[in-house]
Design an enzyme around this catalytic site. Structure first.
Site, PDB file in Angstrom:
ATOM      1  N   ASP A  94       0.856  -1.184   0.000  1.00  0.00           N
ATOM      2  CA  ASP A  94       0.000   0.000   0.000  1.00  0.00           C
ATOM      3  C   ASP A  94       0.896   1.239   0.000  1.00  0.00           C
ATOM      4  OD1 ASP A  94       0.969   0.228   2.562  1.00  0.00           O
ATOM      5  OD2 ASP A  94      -0.893  -0.377   3.537  1.00  0.00           O
ATOM      6  N   SER A  95       0.298   2.416  -0.033  1.00  0.00           N
ATOM      7  CA  SER A  95       1.098   3.644  -0.158  1.00  0.00           C
ATOM      8  C   SER A  95       1.519   4.191   1.194  1.00  0.00           C
ATOM      9  CB  SER A  95       0.288   4.708  -0.880  1.00  0.00           C
ATOM     10  OG  SER A  95      -0.773   5.140  -0.034  1.00  0.00           O
ATOM     11  N   ASP A 148      -3.036   8.293  -1.596  1.00  0.00           N
ATOM     12  CA  ASP A 148      -4.361   8.916  -1.697  1.00  0.00           C
ATOM     13  C   ASP A 148      -4.733   9.501  -0.342  1.00  0.00           C
ATOM     14  OD1 ASP A 148      -4.606   6.481  -0.416  1.00  0.00           O
ATOM     15  OD2 ASP A 148      -6.584   6.032  -1.251  1.00  0.00           O
ATOM     16  N   GLY A 230     -11.346   3.861   0.136  1.00  0.00           N
ATOM     17  CA  GLY A 230     -12.217   4.682   0.964  1.00  0.00           C
ATOM     18  C   GLY A 230     -13.566   4.072   1.279  1.00  0.00           C
ATOM     19  N   ASP A 280      -7.963  -7.298   0.150  1.00  0.00           N
ATOM     20  CA  ASP A 280      -7.099  -7.481   1.313  1.00  0.00           C
ATOM     21  C   ASP A 280      -7.916  -7.087   2.518  1.00  0.00           C
ATOM     22  OD1 ASP A 280      -6.800  -4.429   0.838  1.00  0.00           O
ATOM     23  OD2 ASP A 280      -5.915  -4.774   2.807  1.00  0.00           O
ATOM     24  N   CYS A 318     -14.034 -27.953   6.747  1.00  0.00           N
ATOM     25  CA  CYS A 318     -12.773 -27.304   6.381  1.00  0.00           C
ATOM     26  C   CYS A 318     -11.629 -28.311   6.339  1.00  0.00           C
ATOM     27  CB  CYS A 318     -12.476 -26.195   7.391  1.00  0.00           C
ATOM     28  SG  CYS A 318     -10.920 -25.339   7.093  1.00  0.00           S
ATOM     29  N   CYS A 320      -8.334 -27.471   6.580  1.00  0.00           N
ATOM     30  CA  CYS A 320      -7.080 -26.876   7.063  1.00  0.00           C
ATOM     31  C   CYS A 320      -6.433 -27.722   8.150  1.00  0.00           C
ATOM     32  CB  CYS A 320      -7.330 -25.452   7.569  1.00  0.00           C
ATOM     33  SG  CYS A 320      -7.930 -25.352   9.264  1.00  0.00           S
ATOM     34  N   CYS A 323      -8.381 -27.648  11.517  1.00  0.00           N
ATOM     35  CA  CYS A 323      -9.619 -28.428  11.548  1.00  0.00           C
ATOM     36  C   CYS A 323      -9.343 -29.931  11.456  1.00  0.00           C
ATOM     37  CB  CYS A 323     -10.561 -27.987  10.432  1.00  0.00           C
ATOM     38  SG  CYS A 323     -11.270 -26.356  10.738  1.00  0.00           S
ATOM     39  N   HIS A 349      -6.574 -21.406  10.366  1.00  0.00           N
ATOM     40  CA  HIS A 349      -7.928 -21.733   9.920  1.00  0.00           C
ATOM     41  C   HIS A 349      -8.579 -20.580   9.168  1.00  0.00           C
ATOM     42  CE1 HIS A 349     -12.066 -22.834   9.572  1.00  0.00           C
ATOM     43  NE2 HIS A 349     -12.353 -21.658  10.092  1.00  0.00           N
TER      44      HIS A 349
HETATM   45 ZN   LIG Z   1     -10.161 -24.993   9.235  1.00  0.00          ZN
END
Ligand SMILES: [Zn+2]
Length: 384
Positions: A94-95, A148, A230, A280, A318, A320, A323, A349
């Site tokens: 980012d700036s 900005d 913004g 993001d 899930c 992951c 999990c 997760h």
């Molecule tokens: Zn998970």
């Protein structure tokens, strides 16, 4: 003219949603994509190996923080941000504007730029459009953002217009500076990534006409791609969706569109429906550290006593690491005990959930069934 090394190709569309491939000097990114936030060159609580394992293809890092500590000069001397932090995939920086507006002390804005004092040691700094461009050139990210002005919400239409017009003037200066850096050496600036792309940012508060004017004028400057900034700052959620939906048609269809700082899983689905490609947000990582997990059945607060003897994984659907190996009872215990691993496991997760949601969205777009995905997603998320 787009920067060689940077490219974007839409491969599929489904309604307003689109699937594509963004190319950078450090590899390709499948879009729509979510960028985990690595504020100081690291995503809090997890290693780069974990990030890659979760399917992250691009990382966001914060110019404000890296500029103040350890400094962009130090990072440039180490070959740029990728080498310094040991991440070989794409990085967007980012700036620094958002942090100057939200973190810095005694900030004043002039036409020249933003004067502020460091939140670390009180030292005085001036961040101009040129300086923000130079810092990001030294960091060598694959995508740099223009400086900005981040408008407070709510703001009057006059304040929003004045701010949007200043952002436009700053955008022209930032673009001029980047083109100078591409043309040849600029004293005192080490260009760590010659293939760095630069994105312009549409502002204009919550006012449709200002957003349209900002979009048209920013596109006229001619950036490699465009972001919507913004938003997600406290305005009603339907208004945000409406503003996004009216802005994206004014941005070039052959360039990626980035909605900055958003948002919840629902926000992602709704913005993708309106043609956004990049996101993001600190929500999955910050909330993980506060014990809040995003799941296919809505949010789950692991600190809640009801999970003390719950042997199920956080999200049975899930895949992951957390999990697959941890129960809610164990995660609650770690959280209550203040173990570092609570932050790590919860972050793993949440990031996986976000990245996997994007993966499933891309699949739905490819097969032309994004609308049914969207409907089912909202139905399930509202069950909890
Ligand atoms: Zn998970």
């Amino acid at each position: 003219m787009s920067q060689p090394g940077f490219g974007f190709r839409v491969t599929h569309t489904s309604g307003g949603a689109r699937c594509g491939i963004m190319t950078t000097a450090h590899g390709e990114v499948d879009t729509p994509a979510f960028m985990p936030v690595g504020t100081q060159g690291a995503v809090k609580g997890v290693t780069h190996r974990d990030l890659e394992g979760s399917g992250a293809q691009i990382l966001l890092s914060n110019t404000y923080h890296l500029y103040l500590r350890p400094g962009d000069d130090l990072i440039a001397r180490r070959g740029g941000l990728h080498r310094f932090i040991g991440w070989s995939k794409p990085i967007l920086t980012d700036s620094g504007a958002y942090q100057v507006f939200s973190l810095a002390e005694r900030r004043t804005i002039s036409e020249e730029g933003a004067h502020f004092r460091s939140h670390l040691d009180g030292s005085a700094h001036l961040l101009t459009p040129e300086k923000a461009t130079d810092i990001q050139a030294q960091l060598g990210s694959d995508i740099a953002m223009v400086l900005d002005e981040c408008l407070a919400y709510p703001s009057t239409v006059d304040a929003a217009r004045e701010s949007m017009q200043r952002t436009l003037r700053w955008a022209r200066r930032a673009r001029t500076r980047l083109l100078e850096l591409r043309d040849g050496p600029v004293a005192g600036v080490a260009v760590s990534n010659p293939a760095q792309a630069q994105f312009g940012i549409v502002q204009g508060g919550v006012y449709h006409e200002l957003r349209q004017e900002s979009a048209d004028a920013t596109v006229d400057i001619g950036f490699d791609a465009y972001a919507v900034g913004g938003l997600s700052v406290g305005e009603p959620i339907d208004l945000m969706y409406d503003l996004v939906g009216r802005t994206t048609p004014r941005l070039p269809p052959d360039r990626p569109r980035y909605l900055m700082g958003a948002g919840t899983p629902t926000d992602l689905v709704e913005a993708i429906a309106r043609g956004i490609d990049l996101f993001d947000c600190v929500l999955p990582t910050r909330n993980a550290r506060n014990g809040q997990l995003f799941t296919s059945a809505g949010r789950l607060n692991i600190k809640n006593a009801r999970y003390a003897q719950d042997d199920r994984p956080p999200d049975p659907e899930c895949g992951c690491y957390t999990c697959r190996t941890c129960s809610r009872a164990y995660l609650r215990h770690l959280y209550v005990a203040g173990e570092i691993n609570a932050a790590t496991l919860n972050t793993l997760h949440n990031l996986y959930f976000y990245l996997d949601t994007l993966r499933r969205i891309r699949e739905a777009i490819v097969f032309g069934r994004f609308e049914s995905f969207r409907l089912e997603f909202h139905q399930r998320a509202s069950q909890s």
